[in-house]
Write a protein that holds these residues in place. Structure first.
Motif, mmCIF file in Angstrom:
data_model
loop_
_atom_site.group_PDB
_atom_site.id
_atom_site.type_symbol
_atom_site.label_atom_id
_atom_site.label_comp_id
_atom_site.label_asym_id
_atom_site.label_seq_id
_atom_site.Cartn_x
_atom_site.Cartn_y
_atom_site.Cartn_z
ATOM 1 N N LEU A 48 37.768 42.692 34.310
ATOM 2 C CA LEU A 48 36.941 43.261 35.031
ATOM 3 C C LEU A 48 35.746 42.434 35.636
ATOM 4 O O LEU A 48 35.398 42.307 36.929
ATOM 5 N N ALA A 73 36.850 40.105 38.348
ATOM 6 C CA ALA A 73 37.052 40.499 39.538
ATOM 7 C C ALA A 73 35.814 40.099 40.347
ATOM 8 O O ALA A 73 35.873 40.645 41.585
ATOM 9 N N GLU A 74 34.778 40.018 39.643
ATOM 10 C CA GLU A 74 33.264 39.598 40.359
ATOM 11 C C GLU A 74 33.036 40.609 41.289
ATOM 12 O O GLU A 74 32.493 40.642 42.310
ATOM 13 N N GLY A 75 32.947 41.991 40.723
ATOM 14 C CA GLY A 75 32.625 43.117 41.221
ATOM 15 C C GLY A 75 33.583 43.726 42.301
ATOM 16 O O GLY A 75 33.454 44.956 42.777
ATOM 17 N N GLY A 76 34.708 43.417 42.315
ATOM 18 C CA GLY A 76 35.946 44.030 43.099
ATOM 19 C C GLY A 76 36.238 45.112 42.313
ATOM 20 O O GLY A 76 36.265 45.137 41.021
ATOM 21 N N VAL A 77 37.059 46.140 42.879
ATOM 22 C CA VAL A 77 37.844 47.183 42.230
ATOM 23 C C VAL A 77 39.048 46.655 41.408
ATOM 24 O O VAL A 77 40.033 45.931 42.220
ATOM 25 N N VAL A 78 39.225 46.996 40.487
ATOM 26 C CA VAL A 78 40.552 46.752 39.462
ATOM 27 C C VAL A 78 41.066 48.182 39.292
ATOM 28 O O VAL A 78 40.395 49.052 38.562
ATOM 29 N N ILE A 107 29.769 49.677 34.190
ATOM 30 C CA ILE A 107 31.218 49.934 34.769
ATOM 31 C C ILE A 107 31.180 51.075 35.525
ATOM 32 O O ILE A 107 30.791 52.224 35.212
ATOM 33 N N TYR A 125 38.232 50.709 38.605
ATOM 34 C CA TYR A 125 36.939 50.365 38.050
ATOM 35 C C TYR A 125 36.416 49.124 38.610
ATOM 36 O O TYR A 125 37.290 48.095 38.994
ATOM 37 N N ARG A 126 35.129 48.916 38.587
ATOM 38 C CA ARG A 126 34.401 47.540 38.802
ATOM 39 C C ARG A 126 33.268 47.675 37.962
ATOM 40 O O ARG A 126 32.614 48.647 37.467
#
Length: 229
Positions: free
Chosen positions: A159, A162-167, A205, A213-214
């Motif tokens: 998570l 992803a630097e704030g991106g949605v996973v 989160i 999630y992000r």
């Protein structure tokens, strides 16, 4: 972090996998070259641990394929040979590190982490008040140390990366678990929920309904979907 182990000795391969799991590293096993190439074509790995002498395409051939792909994936070679010319040929093929059998599992895990670190962005990452050090496996929230389980750390690492991106839950399952994980399991939701509680309030989160999630990067951002897991 996810590792591909290419080793045709089942007991050794399983021992390596179990040793890596103790370091919160997910690992898949390929007992021959054909299986290894299939897995490489299907999954995203952070590092390949290759025995040079496996059936089918050899470890050397697999290493050459990885290098030719341009992925930059680190390669850790395993071999029973300890002659200098064997090591030199392994490095010429593109290996980043070399480990001669027999070896200590702890050493292999540390080498894998070190190779991964050398090929990735700086190991310490910070976002939304979180500070994550993947090499030391330490997490801080606003300067406060947070004790996490191995699986919680692995999920948080994905998570944060992803630097704030949605996973998506599917991506978390792929990257923090191994290929034996049940795709219909609710392990991701349960782990994220427990991780959120460990990190404490305000929730950092965010759950993006129907997407994944992000890490919330703005004040109050992580409240979105909080409590739904």
């Amino acid at each position: 972090m996810r590792v591909l182990i290419v080793e045709d000795e089942p007991y050794l391969a399983e021992a390596i996998r179990d040793g890596l799991r103790l370091e919160a590293i997910a690992a898949d096993i390929a007992g021959d070259g054909h299986t290894a190439l299939d897995l490489l074509g299907t999954n995203a790995y952070d590092i390949a641990v290759l025995d040079r002498d496996v059936p089918g395409p050899s470890g050397d051939e697999i290493a050459a394929r990885i290098v030719a792909s341009g992925s930059g994936m680190p390669i850790l070679m395993l071999t029973a040979a300890d002659r200098l010319d064997d090591k030199a040929s392994g490095f010429e093929l593109g290996a980043d590190d070399y480990l001669t059998k027999p070896f200590e599992l702890r050493e292999l895990a540390l080498r894998a982490l070190d190779r991964r670190r050398a090929h990735s962005r700086p190991p310490v990452r910070e976002i939304a008040g979180l500070r994550l050090d993947p090499f030391r496996r330490e997490v801080y929230r606003d300067g406060r140390y947070v004790a996490l389980t191995r699986k919680q750390f692995a999920v948080l690492e994905v998570l944060v990366g992803a630097e704030g991106g949605v996973v998506s839950a599917e991506e978390l399952l792929e990257r923090a678990w191994d290929e034996n994980a049940d795709p219909f399991t609710n392990a991701v939701r349960i782990t994220v929920s427990a991780l959120r509680k460990r990190l404490g309030e305000p929730w950092v989160i965010a759950t993006v309904p129907g997407v994944g999630y992000r890490i919330g990067a703005r004040p109050g951002d992580a409240d979105e979907g909080a409590g739904r897991g």
